[in-house]
Design a protein around this motif. Structure first.
Motif, PDB file in Angstrom:
ATOM      1  N   ASN A  19       0.829  -1.206   0.000  1.00  0.00           N
ATOM      2  CA  ASN A  19       0.000   0.000   0.000  1.00  0.00           C
ATOM      3  C   ASN A  19       0.863   1.255   0.000  1.00  0.00           C
ATOM      4  O   ASN A  19       0.547   2.249  -0.669  1.00  0.00           O
ATOM      5  CB  ASN A  19      -0.910   0.011   1.232  1.00  0.00           C
ATOM      6  N   SER A  20       1.939   1.220   0.744  1.00  0.00           N
ATOM      7  CA  SER A  20       2.845   2.365   0.790  1.00  0.00           C
ATOM      8  C   SER A  20       3.459   2.629  -0.577  1.00  0.00           C
ATOM      9  O   SER A  20       3.602   3.784  -1.002  1.00  0.00           O
ATOM     10  CB  SER A  20       3.942   2.133   1.830  1.00  0.00           C
ATOM     11  N   LYS A  21       3.806   1.562  -1.296  1.00  0.00           N
ATOM     12  CA  LYS A  21       4.378   1.727  -2.633  1.00  0.00           C
ATOM     13  C   LYS A  21       3.403   2.446  -3.566  1.00  0.00           C
ATOM     14  O   LYS A  21       3.786   3.328  -4.346  1.00  0.00           O
ATOM     15  CB  LYS A  21       4.750   0.358  -3.209  1.00  0.00           C
ATOM     16  N   ASP A  30       1.310  13.834  -7.354  1.00  0.00           N
ATOM     17  CA  ASP A  30       0.640  14.995  -6.779  1.00  0.00           C
ATOM     18  C   ASP A  30       1.613  16.111  -6.412  1.00  0.00           C
ATOM     19  O   ASP A  30       1.195  17.168  -5.916  1.00  0.00           O
ATOM     20  CB  ASP A  30      -0.144  14.586  -5.517  1.00  0.00           C
ATOM     21  N   GLY A  31       2.905  15.877  -6.613  1.00  0.00           N
ATOM     22  CA  GLY A  31       3.902  16.890  -6.269  1.00  0.00           C
ATOM     23  C   GLY A  31       4.117  17.042  -4.782  1.00  0.00           C
ATOM     24  O   GLY A  31       4.447  18.130  -4.294  1.00  0.00           O
ATOM     25  N   VAL A  32       3.937  15.947  -4.051  1.00  0.00           N
ATOM     26  CA  VAL A  32       4.048  15.967  -2.595  1.00  0.00           C
ATOM     27  C   VAL A  32       5.356  15.322  -2.159  1.00  0.00           C
ATOM     28  O   VAL A  32       5.661  14.187  -2.555  1.00  0.00           O
ATOM     29  CB  VAL A  32       2.863  15.225  -1.940  1.00  0.00           C
ATOM     30  N   GLU A  33       6.094  16.023  -1.339  1.00  0.00           N
ATOM     31  CA  GLU A  33       7.333  15.463  -0.790  1.00  0.00           C
ATOM     32  C   GLU A  33       7.022  14.672   0.473  1.00  0.00           C
ATOM     33  O   GLU A  33       6.344  15.148   1.376  1.00  0.00           O
ATOM     34  CB  GLU A  33       8.312  16.587  -0.450  1.00  0.00           C
ATOM     35  N   THR A  34       7.531  13.439   0.531  1.00  0.00           N
ATOM     36  CA  THR A  34       7.370  12.602   1.725  1.00  0.00           C
ATOM     37  C   THR A  34       8.736  12.217   2.274  1.00  0.00           C
ATOM     38  O   THR A  34       9.777  12.539   1.698  1.00  0.00           O
ATOM     39  CB  THR A  34       6.592  11.313   1.399  1.00  0.00           C
ATOM     40  N   MET A  35       8.704  11.512   3.377  1.00  0.00           N
ATOM     41  CA  MET A  35       9.934  11.018   3.995  1.00  0.00           C
ATOM     42  C   MET A  35      10.790  10.243   3.000  1.00  0.00           C
ATOM     43  O   MET A  35      12.021  10.323   3.006  1.00  0.00           O
ATOM     44  CB  MET A  35       9.574  10.112   5.170  1.00  0.00           C
ATOM     45  N   PHE A 316       4.512   4.376  11.799  1.00  0.00           N
ATOM     46  CA  PHE A 316       5.263   5.627  11.797  1.00  0.00           C
ATOM     47  C   PHE A 316       5.566   6.137  10.392  1.00  0.00           C
ATOM     48  O   PHE A 316       5.408   7.316  10.091  1.00  0.00           O
ATOM     49  CB  PHE A 316       6.551   5.385  12.587  1.00  0.00           C
ATOM     50  N   HIS A 317       5.989   5.248   9.499  1.00  0.00           N
ATOM     51  CA  HIS A 317       6.372   5.652   8.151  1.00  0.00           C
ATOM     52  C   HIS A 317       5.181   5.886   7.225  1.00  0.00           C
ATOM     53  O   HIS A 317       5.360   6.318   6.089  1.00  0.00           O
ATOM     54  CB  HIS A 317       7.289   4.599   7.526  1.00  0.00           C
ATOM     55  N   GLN A 318       3.970   5.599   7.684  1.00  0.00           N
ATOM     56  CA  GLN A 318       2.798   5.744   6.824  1.00  0.00           C
ATOM     57  C   GLN A 318       1.971   6.990   7.136  1.00  0.00           C
ATOM     58  O   GLN A 318       0.943   7.213   6.499  1.00  0.00           O
ATOM     59  CB  GLN A 318       1.918   4.496   6.921  1.00  0.00           C
ATOM     60  N   GLN A 319       2.414   7.796   8.099  1.00  0.00           N
ATOM     61  CA  GLN A 319       1.586   8.927   8.512  1.00  0.00           C
ATOM     62  C   GLN A 319       1.366   9.935   7.385  1.00  0.00           C
ATOM     63  O   GLN A 319       0.244  10.429   7.199  1.00  0.00           O
ATOM     64  CB  GLN A 319       2.162   9.590   9.760  1.00  0.00           C
ATOM     65  N   GLU A 320       2.410  10.260   6.618  1.00  0.00           N
ATOM     66  CA  GLU A 320       2.230  11.176   5.487  1.00  0.00           C
ATOM     67  C   GLU A 320       1.379  10.524   4.402  1.00  0.00           C
ATOM     68  O   GLU A 320       0.531  11.179   3.778  1.00  0.00           O
ATOM     69  CB  GLU A 320       3.585  11.556   4.899  1.00  0.00           C
ATOM     70  N   CYS A 342       3.824  16.620   8.068  1.00  0.00           N
ATOM     71  CA  CYS A 342       2.404  16.340   7.816  1.00  0.00           C
ATOM     72  C   CYS A 342       1.618  17.627   7.567  1.00  0.00           C
ATOM     73  O   CYS A 342       0.645  17.634   6.805  1.00  0.00           O
ATOM     74  CB  CYS A 342       1.797  15.569   8.985  1.00  0.00           C
ATOM     75  N   ALA A 343       2.046  18.716   8.205  1.00  0.00           N
ATOM     76  CA  ALA A 343       1.358  19.994   7.983  1.00  0.00           C
ATOM     77  C   ALA A 343       1.495  20.438   6.540  1.00  0.00           C
ATOM     78  O   ALA A 343       0.533  20.947   5.932  1.00  0.00           O
ATOM     79  CB  ALA A 343       1.926  21.057   8.927  1.00  0.00           C
ATOM     80  N   GLU A 344       2.671  20.244   5.960  1.00  0.00           N
ATOM     81  CA  GLU A 344       2.902  20.631   4.563  1.00  0.00           C
ATOM     82  C   GLU A 344       2.181  19.683   3.613  1.00  0.00           C
ATOM     83  O   GLU A 344       1.581  20.122   2.624  1.00  0.00           O
ATOM     84  CB  GLU A 344       4.402  20.637   4.276  1.00  0.00           C
ATOM     85  N   VAL A 345       2.216  18.382   3.904  1.00  0.00           N
ATOM     86  CA  VAL A 345       1.521  17.405   3.053  1.00  0.00           C
ATOM     87  C   VAL A 345       0.025  17.721   3.015  1.00  0.00           C
ATOM     88  O   VAL A 345      -0.610  17.659   1.960  1.00  0.00           O
ATOM     89  CB  VAL A 345       1.763  15.965   3.564  1.00  0.00           C
ATOM     90  N   ALA A 346      -0.539  18.078   4.165  1.00  0.00           N
ATOM     91  CA  ALA A 346      -1.978  18.345   4.246  1.00  0.00           C
ATOM     92  C   ALA A 346      -2.408  19.515   3.365  1.00  0.00           C
ATOM     93  O   ALA A 346      -3.558  19.577   2.924  1.00  0.00           O
ATOM     94  CB  ALA A 346      -2.370  18.610   5.701  1.00  0.00           C
ATOM     95  N   LYS A 347      -1.496  20.437   3.081  1.00  0.00           N
ATOM     96  CA  LYS A 347      -1.834  21.590   2.238  1.00  0.00           C
ATOM     97  C   LYS A 347      -2.173  21.184   0.806  1.00  0.00           C
ATOM     98  O   LYS A 347      -2.830  21.924   0.081  1.00  0.00           O
ATOM     99  CB  LYS A 347      -0.674  22.589   2.223  1.00  0.00           C
ATOM    100  N   HIS A 348      -1.717  20.008   0.384  1.00  0.00           N
ATOM    101  CA  HIS A 348      -1.979  19.537  -0.974  1.00  0.00           C
ATOM    102  C   HIS A 348      -3.355  18.872  -1.090  1.00  0.00           C
ATOM    103  O   HIS A 348      -3.781  18.533  -2.197  1.00  0.00           O
ATOM    104  CB  HIS A 348      -0.901  18.538  -1.397  1.00  0.00           C
ATOM    105  N   TYR A 349      -4.006  18.673   0.033  1.00  0.00           N
ATOM    106  CA  TYR A 349      -5.313  18.006   0.052  1.00  0.00           C
ATOM    107  C   TYR A 349      -6.249  18.828   0.947  1.00  0.00           C
ATOM    108  O   TYR A 349      -5.899  19.914   1.392  1.00  0.00           O
ATOM    109  CB  TYR A 349      -5.155  16.568   0.564  1.00  0.00           C
TER     110      TYR A 349
END
Length: 644
Positions: A19-21, A30-35, A316-320, A342-349
């Motif tokens: 699922n993470s993949k 989506d142009g979202v940066e994650t860990m 832990f690694h799936q929060q974003e 997570c605050a920055e990721v949330a801005k994309h949604y």
């Protein structure tokens, strides 16, 4: 395009979770940066930091130890610097767990018959009160709770004495702690002692600094964490085995999805209560949703699933990635293990990333402070905010991955003992004792018990070390107990189902699973609940009239990453349980520190640390060491149990 695909594949190689993949690929679209993307920039990490030989404890530094600069400006060598850094990690971890316990204790002081927080386990409260010398006869249960809360708070700052819980340990273990000065006094005192001792101009002897760190960590395991776990059980109910689901597919496309993330059940329990109110369900219908789905991440996920069966969204690694699904109305957090990203990721949604604690305010988040004194109203306000956000969801951005697994979770100490009572033909007067567990271990049907616990670490593909070690252990008839994100991994991969025992476990363990209706991997709770493992080991050792170090047990943190994990590992070793790490701690720059932690402590405590970064070899080390202990264990069994 080829370059982009290669980038995605590189990120996907950092996890084994399917699922993470899927969501890593979506995040990139989506142009979202994650860990996972940030990790690509850290392929080469600071060598000084990895070895623990960088000191910034004063304004003259930072000082880094190398062949050209073998001492810091004050004259501290690599052994002193590594030990100081290690001790400060222990203090940080102890502070986090124990402050969790402090908040739980303050909450118990607020309990009342008609309030938001009540007493769910009065008998357990009375038993604890009596063990602490508190009069209970003829008293209202809430008066007792308030007295216990006061005495619990005294454990943080009392001027004299040591932890109240030490008397429960085997006599031989108590003697060891007393002999070497490892008995924790007040929790805050031990944390302050570490910080003072590691200030410039104080302790500069490697082994003595580590000894101070051990005593501090003991204040975590044998004080703070035990308070946190026992008080939570008293207020919110002791966990009992319950079936649940795990992984990001637990999110529901037509429901208001609320994810609870963090550690303290004082918040999450109230969110559960609020979300179940008829007015909230009606509001969800009003905004066009079919209902409300709560799920959890990290230790809050464990707290909720073991008491309510609420589904585990991830680790832990799936929060974003949970936010990247586009289906989450709100991620509500309190403290610990929360990515500021997570605050920055949330801005994309459309997701509202809601922080609730003054200890963990995050730039870019929606801050809605939660107060235990007004818990129900605060929780209703937060849940209402999440529900009203449903109308802002962009369906074109929603992707809920396909895979999820089921598991049976919630094995408290009492549940473990109760289930294993069916392993052997126990007499009636032996029920509700650890004898059946002891018999199963002595017979060799179960070769040993291993606590596989802790975090996810980006130094290894996410979940890989956990899953590999656990599978190796159970296929060789070692029962595994899990807490924290390690528990989430096992649940996500079907290892907490009894029906999968024959598929994954050895013949002996599979037979036990079938007889007593347990999975081969037992969910014990959150990271604070490692104290449950200490309690079970203590009960077995006391029953056998031996020390904990004599038992065929071990602790393992295959993917540890936090200061809390260092404190946990240290108090587990201090309890007499060999502890195996799958990631090297930042101590390699000091041969004295390594030799003491991975050898010298064995002479004093009967246990020490072991490190191996290859998970199959790590599992083999654990099994070989436990097998080497079995002859002596069986001899103790014959002498102290069979001859009783």
């Amino acid at each position: 395009m080829a370059k982009e695909v290669n980038l995605v594949e590189q990120m996907q190689s950092m996890t084994i979770d399917l699922n993470s993949k899927v969501l890593i690929e979506k995040a990139e679209r989506d142009g979202v940066e994650t860990m996972y993307k940030r990790k690509l920039g850290y392929n080469v990490q600071c060598g000084f930091g990895l070895k623990g030989v960088c000191c910034r404890n004063c304004g003259m530094g930072p000082c880094r130890i190398s062949a050209k600069t073998p001492r810091g400006l004050c004259g501290a060598d690599e052994h002193t610097i590594v030990a100081r850094n290690y001790a400060r990690m222990c203090a940080g971890g102890t502070a986090a767990h124990s402050d969790h316990a402090r908040d739980i204790t303050h909450t118990m002081a607020l309990t009342s018959k008609d309030g938001g927080y009540t007493i769910k386990e009065p008998e357990q409260l009375i038993a604890l009160a009596k063990s602490w010398g508190i009069e209970t006869e003829g008293k209202d249960i809430y008066d007792i709770a308030h007295e216990v809360a006061y005495e619990g708070l005294m454990e943080f700052g009392k001027p004299f004495g040591v932890s109240r819980f030490l008397v429960n340990a085997p006599k031989k273990r108590q003697e060891i702690w007393k002999k070497y000065g490892y008995e924790p006094r007040a929790i805050d005192r031990e944390i302050a002692t570490v910080m003072h001792s590691t200030h410039i101009g104080c302790a500069a002897d490697c082994e003595s600094i580590i000894d101070i760190a051990i005593r501090c960590s003991m204040a975590d395991g044998w004080q703070g964490s035990m308070i946190g776990t026992q008080f939570s059980d008293i207020m919110f109910g002791s966990p009992k085995p319950v079936r649940t689901e795990a992984n990001l597919n637990v999110l529901e496309e037509n429901n208001v999805n609320i994810i609870l993330h963090g550690h303290e059940p004082t918040l999450s329990e109230m969110i559960v209560l609020a979300a179940d109110l008829p007015e909230m369900k009606a509001l969800a219908k009003e905004v066009g949703a079919d209902g409300i789905t709560l799920s959890g991440i990290c230790c809050t996920g464990n707290e909720l699933t073991m008491r309510h069966g609420i589904k585990i969204a991830g680790d832990f690694h799936q929060q974003e990635l949970a936010i990247v699904t586009g289906a989450v109305e709100a991620m509500i957090v309190d403290v610990q293990c929360i990515f500021p990203a997570c605050a920055e990721v949330a801005k994309h949604y459309h997701t509202k990333f809601i922080t609730t604690s003054p200890k963990a305010q995050i730039t870019g988040a929606t801050y809605m402070e939660f107060h235990e004194e007004t818990a129900v109203e605060d929780a209703k306000t937060i849940v209402r905010e999440a529900i009203l956000n449903f109308k802002n969801r962009d369906k074109s951005k929603v992707l809920i991955p396909d895979l999820k697994s089921e598991g049976v979770v919630g094995f408290s100490e009492a549940a473990i003992v109760g289930q294993l009572n069916n392993v052997v033909n126990s007499q009636i007067d032996e029920m509700n004792t650890v004898k059946p567990l002891v018999d199963a271990l002595a017979s060799g049907v179960i070769r040993g018990v291993v606590g596989v616990v802790g975090c996810n670490n980006a130094k290894t593909p996410s979940n890989y070390n956990h899953l590999t070690v656990i599978k190796e252990l159970i296929k060789n008839d070692f029962l595994v107990v899990c807490t924290g994100c390690g528990a989430s991994v096992a649940a996500k991969n079907g290892l907490m189902l009894k029906e999968n025992a024959k598929k994954y476990a050895g013949k002996g363990l599979a037979t036990v699973c079938e007889l007593v209706d347990i999975p081969p991997v037992l969910h014990v709770g959150s990271c604070v609940d490692n104290s449950r493992i200490l309690n079970v080991c203590t009960a077995v050792a006391n029953f056998m009239d031996c020390d904990v170090c004599d038992l065929p047990v071990a602790g393992c943190a295959p993917e540890w990453m936090s200061e809390k994990a260092i404190a946990i590992g240290t108090y587990v070793v201090a309890t007499g349980i060999d502890t195996y790490l799958g990631v090297m701690p930042p101590v390699g720059g000091s041969s004295r520190a390594v030799n003491y932690l991975c050898g010298g402590l064995k002479e004093k405590l009967g246990a020490c640390f072991h490190v191996c970064e290859e998970p199959i070899q790590l599992a083999k080390m654990i099994m070989d060491d436990i097998e080497a202990k079995r002859p002596a264990f069986e001899e103790i069994y014959q002498k102290n149990v069979m001859n009783k």
